[in-house]
Design an enzyme around this catalytic site. Structure first.
Site, PDB file in Angstrom:
ATOM      1  N   GLU A  20       0.841  -1.198   0.000  1.00 38.32           N
ATOM      2  CA  GLU A  20       0.000   0.000   0.000  1.00 38.32           C
ATOM      3  C   GLU A  20       0.877   1.250   0.000  1.00 38.32           C
ATOM      4  O   GLU A  20       2.090   1.177   0.209  1.00 38.32           O
ATOM      5  CB  GLU A  20      -0.919   0.018   1.233  1.00 38.32           C
ATOM      6  N   ASN A 104      -5.898   6.496   7.542  1.00 38.33           N
ATOM      7  CA  ASN A 104      -5.589   5.662   6.389  1.00 38.33           C
ATOM      8  C   ASN A 104      -4.462   6.212   5.528  1.00 38.33           C
ATOM      9  O   ASN A 104      -3.356   5.715   5.547  1.00 38.33           O
ATOM     10  CB  ASN A 104      -6.857   5.456   5.549  1.00 38.33           C
ATOM     11  N   ASP A 200      -9.398   2.977  -4.845  1.00 41.28           N
ATOM     12  CA  ASP A 200      -8.533   2.862  -3.673  1.00 41.28           C
ATOM     13  C   ASP A 200      -7.413   3.881  -3.849  1.00 41.28           C
ATOM     14  O   ASP A 200      -7.646   5.077  -3.795  1.00 41.28           O
ATOM     15  CB  ASP A 200      -8.031   1.421  -3.549  1.00 41.28           C
TER      16      ASP A 200
END
Length: 287
Positions: A20, A104, A200
């Site tokens: 990520e 996040n 995303d």
């Protein structure tokens, strides 16, 4: 106008947990290997180096201040960490009083303003997430909330003129834009693109388009403002994030992994991979 043929993605490296927060930095692709606490740099030949291990499992995301110091948002711990010259981590900002949910993603603009999203109130019973927020940490360290009611806040990007922030709202199937004021505040919230998918991670290119990664549809998609699809790259597993990098910033790196649901994110499975594909336009803006 006929769309170009779908390009073939090439495998760069494999054996990750969940890759990520990819960033192109100092000639390599940096990423967060969720589930391990590792921050990894990958070169063009797929060679990996663990640059740092942080006291977080997931989520955690990275970016850099203009002076070159690394920032890490430790999502569940609610801390924005900064790496000092000696390698130590110090607290840049404490966000625990602003949220009952994990933070996040992070992006630092060209003026040193740091935007962090996620957070928000505690999720309702049976829910994984509640509506999220965006907070701003200014260069002097002041912290304030600048947006709310984000439908599962995910990737963010800032235009090269520091005037527009775009955020992926995964649960609303859209990219949402804000004007950035001189003091870093966000205003004029608007839909940048309605999408046939679940955005995303995102990044911007020099032709005014955005790339977004889509986990359930196992693809990365290039769209114009307004939602016109320009190009699609499909792989064999969920696409979590993407970043334009390489020597000319025209290589699209895709971070992908097999998706088995939130309850199985922490496991011994190492299905995470990095793919690359040549892109039609170079990356711009931040990250």
């Amino acid at each position: 106008m006929q769309k170009p043929p779908a390009p073939q993605a090439h495998l760069v490296t494999a054996g990750l947990a969940f890759g990520e927060s990819p960033r192109w930095h100092d000639g390599r692709l940096w990423l967060c290997n969720w589930g391990t606490g590792e921050i990894i740099a990958v070169d063009a030949d797929g060679n990996r180096e663990v640059m740092l291990t942080v006291p977080a499992v997931l989520p955690y995301s990275i970016d850099w201040l203009p002076d070159g110091r690394l920032l890490v948002i430790s999502g569940r711990e609610g801390l924005l960490l900064r790496q000092e010259a000696d390698g130590s981590l110090v607290t840049r900002a404490d966000l625990r009083d602003l949220s009952k949910s994990p933070w996040n993603e992070i992006v630092v603009d060209g003026r040193g303003n740091t935007y962090v999203n996620g957070g928000g109130p505690a999720p309702a019973s049976g829910e994984h997430f509640s509506p999220g927020t965006i907070v701003l940490i200014t260069p002097d360290g002041a912290v304030r909330q600048v947006a709310e009611n984000i439908a599962f806040a995910n990737g963010m990007a800032v235009s090269p003129d520091n005037k527009t922030l775009i955020v992926a709202e995964s649960h609303a199937n859209r990219l949402t834009a804000f004007d950035i004021a001189a003091d870093g505040s966000l205003a004029n919230r608007r839909v940048w693109a309605d999408l046939d998918g679940y955005p995303d991670g995102i990044c911007l290119d020099a032709e005014g388009a955005a790339w977004y990664a889509d986990v359930p549809n196992k693809r990365c998609v290039r769209v114009r403002e307004g939602g016109e699809v320009l190009q699609t790259v499909t792989v064999d597993r969920g696409c979590f994030a993407c970043m334009l990098g390489g020597t000319d910033r025209k290589t699209l790196f895709i971070l992908a992994a097999e998706w088995r649901g939130f309850e199985h994110m922490l496991s011994d499975a190492r299905t995470g991979q990095v793919f690359s594909v040549e892109a039609p336009a170079p990356g711009i803006g931040w990250p």
